[in-house]
Design an enzyme around this catalytic site. Structure first.
Site, PDB file in Angstrom:
ATOM      1  N   TYR A 127      -1.277  -0.397  10.506  1.00  0.00           N
ATOM      2  CA  TYR A 127      -1.586  -1.024   9.207  1.00  0.00           C
ATOM      3  C   TYR A 127      -0.428  -0.810   8.230  1.00  0.00           C
ATOM      4  CZ  TYR A 127      -3.556  -1.657   4.566  1.00  0.00           C
ATOM      5  OH  TYR A 127      -3.748  -2.050   3.254  1.00  0.00           O
ATOM      6  N   THR A 161       0.828  -1.212   0.000  1.00  0.00           N
ATOM      7  CA  THR A 161       0.000   0.000   0.000  1.00  0.00           C
ATOM      8  C   THR A 161       0.859   1.258   0.000  1.00  0.00           C
ATOM      9  OG1 THR A 161      -1.475   1.307   1.401  1.00  0.00           O
ATOM     10  CG2 THR A 161      -0.114  -0.261   2.535  1.00  0.00           C
TER      11      THR A 161
END
Ligand SMILES: NC(=O)c1ccc[n+]([C@@H]2O[C@H](COP(=O)([O-])OP(=O)(O)OC[C@H]3O[C@@H](n4cnc5c(N)ncnc54)[C@H](O)[C@@H]3O)[C@@H](O)[C@H]2O)c1
Length: 323
Positions: free
Chosen positions: A141, A117
């Site tokens: 995350y 990501t």
């Protein structure tokens, strides 16, 4: 036909990748705990229910199908949840990925594609993000993805193993044939939340901050159609099949849209009233997150085909109405 193990194949992006793999002549073997995925989304190959943390079950499936490669989508995906429960993300995303990578190496799998990501960069100091910007995640995350990129790099140094870590920007839209689409519970992504508002399931869409240094003051993001993302995975697989070296590659369009632009586009496409409510900024939201996709184009020969913002919202709206 070559088998490809697709962890998280019952989820949003993984299920679109399974469809693209089947179309390209591979057999996707979906390995998913179904904790946050859907059995109905598994249509293009067998479903093997299991957790990536479960080494015994994983090895059983690897032994049975002897996959040529692994595409690893399984994981938890919410920044907000990761801040509230960091240990959960450490266990599922980090420990789980390590178990999977070790099992892949033990089973002589040489090709691995990982869902990473743009959140690994935290708050970048430039609008257009290239792959070589500093890795400075600002939440558990993003940290979990950065850590697995490191594990993959170390694994490739020590073994006959190559990987492509694909750093997605904002995955959006639904399958153009309407067969599958986004169904997160709870939903945290902007476009499905806007469409819920258009459908009368929510009173308003919240806009977090209108004082950013962007043309209309709302945050700008790079929205990439899920069919384009899926195609990027098939191209990454073909790239690795050519005995190529490991890579970290952005998947985004290179074009940004503000929150207000997305809401306006959704109003046009749905023809519905979409009430908005301005709220204060959320911590950790950069003004701009837009990809440089030069590497994806030159290394993989990838080009986004379906990521016009109208196509993204039209496909998502069609899917939303049939759900
Ligand atoms: N959606 C985005 O915009 C986006 C952006 C960047 C990166 N990613 C990454 O892409 C991947 C897929 O995202 P998504 O939106 O399809 O998520 P999703 O929640 O729809 O799918 C994830 C799937 O993984 C499964 N899963 C989770 N933990 C598991 C475990 N321990 N063992 C087996 N299965 C497990 C879930 O049941 C689910 O089916 C994730 O790794 C995510 O971090 C997503």
């Amino acid at each position: 036909m070559k088998n490809i193990l697709v962890t998280g194949g019952a989820g949003y992006i993984g299920s679109h990748a399974c469809k693209a793999l089947a179309k390209a002549g591979y057999t996707p073997i979906c390995y998913d705990s179904l904790e946050r995925g859907h059995e109905w989304a598994v249509k293009w190959g067998p479903l093997e229910q299991g957790n990536i943390l479960d080494k015994t079950r994983l090895e059983e499936v690897l032994k049975q199908y002897q996959p040529e490669a692994v595409m690893h989508f399984a994981g938890y995906i919410s920044v907000e949840e990761s801040v509230k429960a960091p240990a959960l993300y450490q266990r599922n995303n980090v420990e789980g990925s390590k178990v999977l990578i070790d099992a892949a190496v033990a089973h002589n799998i040489k090709q691995f594609i990982f869902s990473s990501t743009c959140a690994v960069h935290g708050i970048p100091n430039q609008q257009i993000i290239t792959e070589d910007l500093p890795i400075k995640p600002i939440n558990p995350y993003g940290e979990s993805k950065a850590e697995i990129e490191n594990v993959l790099r170390d694994t490739a140094l020590k073994n006959d193993f190559a990987y492509v870590a694909l750093r997605y920007f904002n995955a959006a839209g639904a399958d153009r044939d309407g067969e599958i689409g986004e169904a997160h519970e709870p939903e945290s992504h902007l476009i499905p939340l806007i469409l819920d508002t258009a459908a009368g399931k929510r009173e308003h869409i919240s806009i977090y901050g209108t004082d950013y240094d962007t043309p209309d003051g709302t945050c700008v993001r790079d929205y990439i159609h899920v069919n384009d993302l899926a195609e990027g995975h098939v191209q990454a697989l073909r790239y690795l099949e050519g005995n190529a070296e490991s890579q970290v590659i952005n998947l985004g369009t290179g074009k940004g849209f503000s929150v207000k632009e997305i809401i306006d586009c959704a109003r046009k496409i749905t023809g519905k009233t979409i009430n908005e409510k301005v709220e204060s900024r959320r911590a950790g939201d950069p003004s701009y997150l837009v990809a440089s996709n030069d590497r994806a184009k030159t290394v993989l020969g990838w080009q986004p085909q379906h990521s016009q913002i109208e196509t993204i919202i039209e496909t998502a709206w069609r899917w939303h109405q049939t759900r």
